[in-house]
Design a protein around this motif. Structure first.
Motif, PDB file in Angstrom:
ATOM      1  N   ASP A 173       4.909   1.160  -2.535  1.00  0.00           N
ATOM      2  CA  ASP A 173       4.651   2.299  -1.657  1.00  0.00           C
ATOM      3  C   ASP A 173       5.289   2.220  -0.284  1.00  0.00           C
ATOM      4  O   ASP A 173       5.604   3.259   0.311  1.00  0.00           O
ATOM      5  N   ASN A 174       5.444   1.051   0.282  1.00  0.00           N
ATOM      6  CA  ASN A 174       5.857   0.937   1.688  1.00  0.00           C
ATOM      7  C   ASN A 174       7.350   0.646   1.899  1.00  0.00           C
ATOM      8  O   ASN A 174       7.746   0.206   2.965  1.00  0.00           O
ATOM      9  N   LEU A 175       8.159   0.891   0.880  1.00  0.00           N
ATOM     10  CA  LEU A 175       9.572   0.545   0.990  1.00  0.00           C
ATOM     11  C   LEU A 175      10.488   1.744   1.207  1.00  0.00           C
ATOM     12  O   LEU A 175      11.636   1.582   1.631  1.00  0.00           O
TER      13      LEU A 175
ATOM     14  N   MET B 236       6.053  -7.824  -1.624  1.00  0.00           N
ATOM     15  CA  MET B 236       4.752  -7.577  -0.993  1.00  0.00           C
ATOM     16  C   MET B 236       4.532  -6.100  -0.717  1.00  0.00           C
ATOM     17  O   MET B 236       3.398  -5.609  -0.783  1.00  0.00           O
ATOM     18  N   ASN B 237       5.591  -5.376  -0.418  1.00  0.00           N
ATOM     19  CA  ASN B 237       5.445  -3.971  -0.049  1.00  0.00           C
ATOM     20  C   ASN B 237       5.757  -3.017  -1.194  1.00  0.00           C
ATOM     21  O   ASN B 237       5.757  -1.792  -1.000  1.00  0.00           O
ATOM     22  N   TYR B 238       6.104  -3.559  -2.359  1.00  0.00           N
ATOM     23  CA  TYR B 238       6.418  -2.725  -3.518  1.00  0.00           C
ATOM     24  C   TYR B 238       5.123  -2.150  -4.084  1.00  0.00           C
ATOM     25  O   TYR B 238       4.113  -2.868  -4.198  1.00  0.00           O
TER      26      TYR B 238
ATOM     27  N   TRP C  42       9.370 -10.029   1.105  1.00  0.00           N
ATOM     28  CA  TRP C  42       8.880  -8.846   1.820  1.00  0.00           C
ATOM     29  C   TRP C  42       8.919  -7.621   0.923  1.00  0.00           C
ATOM     30  O   TRP C  42       7.991  -6.801   0.922  1.00  0.00           O
ATOM     31  N   VAL C  43       9.974  -7.481   0.113  1.00  0.00           N
ATOM     32  CA  VAL C  43      10.068  -6.345  -0.811  1.00  0.00           C
ATOM     33  C   VAL C  43       8.946  -6.415  -1.837  1.00  0.00           C
ATOM     34  O   VAL C  43       8.284  -5.405  -2.129  1.00  0.00           O
TER      35      VAL C  43
ATOM     36  N   ARG D 159      17.066  -2.034   4.904  1.00  0.00           N
ATOM     37  CA  ARG D 159      16.802  -3.239   5.675  1.00  0.00           C
ATOM     38  C   ARG D 159      17.838  -4.312   5.316  1.00  0.00           C
ATOM     39  O   ARG D 159      18.315  -4.383   4.189  1.00  0.00           O
TER      40      ARG D 159
ATOM     41  N   THR E  58      16.199  -0.009   0.679  1.00  0.00           N
ATOM     42  CA  THR E  58      15.192  -0.086   1.740  1.00  0.00           C
ATOM     43  C   THR E  58      15.751   0.141   3.140  1.00  0.00           C
ATOM     44  O   THR E  58      14.974   0.260   4.098  1.00  0.00           O
TER      45      THR E  58
END
Length: 539
Positions: A462-464, A458-460, A455-456, A439, A437
């Motif tokens: 598409d947003n990583l 929650m965003n898994y 956070w990973v 990050r 990521t």
């Protein structure tokens, strides 16, 4: 008959030497005199004269082992003897030659000493030899011992040096007067010179160097009784300092393996200077150092504000004894430790490369290189799990260093409870997610790793992944597989964490997929997978 023969030899000698003296004064041209002596030959009847003398007085020295071949030497002897008798101011040289007196004759005394043929046939009538006050140099004139009948010998006021042939004095049985004063002879052993000192009083040896000087003896005694013990003490202290403070000065065979001293580390870091300080955190300082043999090292020191108990120090040493045995291409080599009341430190090899954290943020390396680094990290973990399960390690990206050819090296270890495998897998999962990521758990996450993992999730998925990687064919699918693996590693609730072998197999599959995607002859359809990876299970 004997008197007539002796008179004949003396007359011939005086005549020849008078001619030599007229043509070449002895006082100034001694070399020419010697040369002329070598060129003079005996008269025809000289053999008969010598033979008759030897028949009359066979005790004459030149009569011993007399042969015709020795005639030239005997003839030269008669010439020198006649002249030396006259130089010594004897009253009647034709009839007798009682004294060799060259006192205070520094120009001719060395010349007569050089005539070994004269001393070899030293006249039996000579009873006294005086060569004093001539500044003569060199060793003791041993040719004088041929004149074994002498009663007086004076060699004082010269510069003779070296050992005195004390044993040879036994041939001078008639010697009653001896003066060797004011020379520079070597000091003799009392045992060797005892007989000589008994025969003659101390005035014979004043300032000759033979008798031990009292002042020098006092100095030597002082040196031996005071200075020598101090020297020995300093030598012992120096060796103690070498052995216990700077053993790096000793040969390798004599050094204590893996044990470093504060003095060694201080010397390696220029006194722990700020220039050598490369990192610091709470209670820890990391320095770069160079050992005496040129080896570059990394020194991790621990700041202990309070005194550590003896038990904790012992545990620290036992832990380090384990760490120095670790040997794997993906582990930093632990070279040793320092255990001291003033300093505790672990010494490892110095790795010139940067950390994975800096590498990812600064270079933005290709996906293939990131996966390869993760594979090598798992290899190091597998080695530790199989060979040293009691050894723990930190898998933070800041503690994994890149060596030659971007080979990752786990750099921080500790001995811990063997039940910590789940925690190690969790740490690797965080590292994997961090590298996918871009990050860091230490940037913008209140609860650190826990907030980062949430956070990973929650965003898994598409947003990583950034748009650049999404646009690259195959990369999104491979990155998704990696994120799934990372999330499984960090899932502690189900007890379904993958094993190290499963983690390695999945990373290998992802890596092979990347290589296949990069090949121009790729035949697989986008999204196909080489092996079936592990999947994240939904709640």
């Amino acid at each position: 008959m004997a008197s007539s023969s002796s008179s004949s030899i003396s007359a011939i000698s005086l005549l020849v030497f008078t001619l030599l003296s007229l043509s070449c004064p002895l006082l100034t041209l001694s070399a020419s005199v010697i040369e002329d002596l070598n060129n003079i030959h005996p008269p025809p009847d000289f053999n008969t004269t010598v033979s008759n003398n030897c028949k009359t007085n066979p005790s004459l020295r030149y009569c011993i082992n007399f042969t015709p071949l020795s005639l030239p030497e005997i003839f030269k002897f008669t010439i020198v003897a006649s002249h030396l008798c006259s130089e010594s101011k004897n009253p009647n040289c034709i009839d007798s030659f009682p004294e060799i007196n060259l006192q205070n004759r520094p120009k001719i005394a060395p010349l007569y000493l050089s005539f070994d043929f004269f001393w070899k046939y030293c006249p039996l009538t000579v009873s006294s030899i005086d060569l004093s006050n001539n500044s003569l140099k060199g060793n003791f004139p041993s040719d004088i011992f041929y004149c074994s009948q002498i009663q007086s010998l004076d060699l004082s006021q010269n510069h003779f040096s070296g050992e005195i042939p004390i044993q040879n004095f036994s041939v001078l049985t008639h010697l009653t007067f001896l003066n060797l004063s004011y020379n520079s002879f070597s000091e003799s052993k009392i045992s060797d010179s005892d007989q000589l000192f008994k025969r003659f009083n101390s005035s014979s040896f004043m300032h000759s160097g033979i008798i031990p000087d009292k002042e020098k003896f006092k100095i030597k005694a002082l040196l031996f009784l005071i200075v020598f013990p101090i020297f020995v003490l300093l030598l012992v202290i120096f060796h103690w300092w070498i052995c216990f403070s700077r053993p790096d000065f000793l040969p390798k065979l004599l050094r204590r393996k893996h044990k470093f001293t504060p003095s060694m580390l201080k010397a390696a870091t220029n006194g722990f200077s700020k220039k050598n300080l490369v990192a610091k955190s709470e209670g820890i300082r990391i320095y770069k150092g160079v050992l005496r043999d040129g080896t570059e090292i990394r020194i991790e020191t621990y700041l202990d504000n309070n005194k550590i108990s003896r038990e904790k120090r012992r545990d620290f040493v036992e832990e380090c004894k384990v760490l120095v045995k670790l040997c794997h291409k993906n582990l930093v080599q632990v070279l040793g430790w320092c255990d001291n009341r003033r300093l505790r430190a672990v010494v490892t090899e110095w790795i010139e490369g940067e950390s994975v954290e800096l590498w990812v943020s600064r270079v933005d390396p290709p996906w293939k290189h990131r996966v390869k680094v993760l594979m090598r990290v798992v290899e190091g973990m597998r080695y530790l799990q199989e060979e040293w399960p009691e050894v723990g390690y930190e898998l933070k990206s800041s503690n994994i260093l890149l060596g030659e050819e971007r080979e990752p090296l786990i750099s921080r270890f500790r001995v811990e409870d063997q039940s910590g495998c789940s925690k190690k897998v969790y740490k690797f999962g965080v590292l994997l997610l961090e590298m996918v990521t871009n990050r860091s758990p230490r940037q913008g996450f209140e609860r650190g790793e826990a907030s980062f993992v949430e956070w990973v999730r929650m965003n898994y998925p598409d947003n990583l992944i950034d748009e650049k990687r999404k646009r690259k064919e195959g990369t999104l699918d491979q990155a998704t597989q990696a994120i799934e693996l990372g999330l499984m590693c960090t899932d502690l609730s189900r007890g379904m964490q993958p094993s190290l072998d499963q983690m390695f197999d999945n990373l290998t599959a992802i890596y092979n997929s990347i290589l296949a995607s990069a090949s121009p002859y790729r035949k697989r359809v986008h999204g196909d997978r080489a092996t079936g990876p592990l999947h994240v299970q939904s709640g």
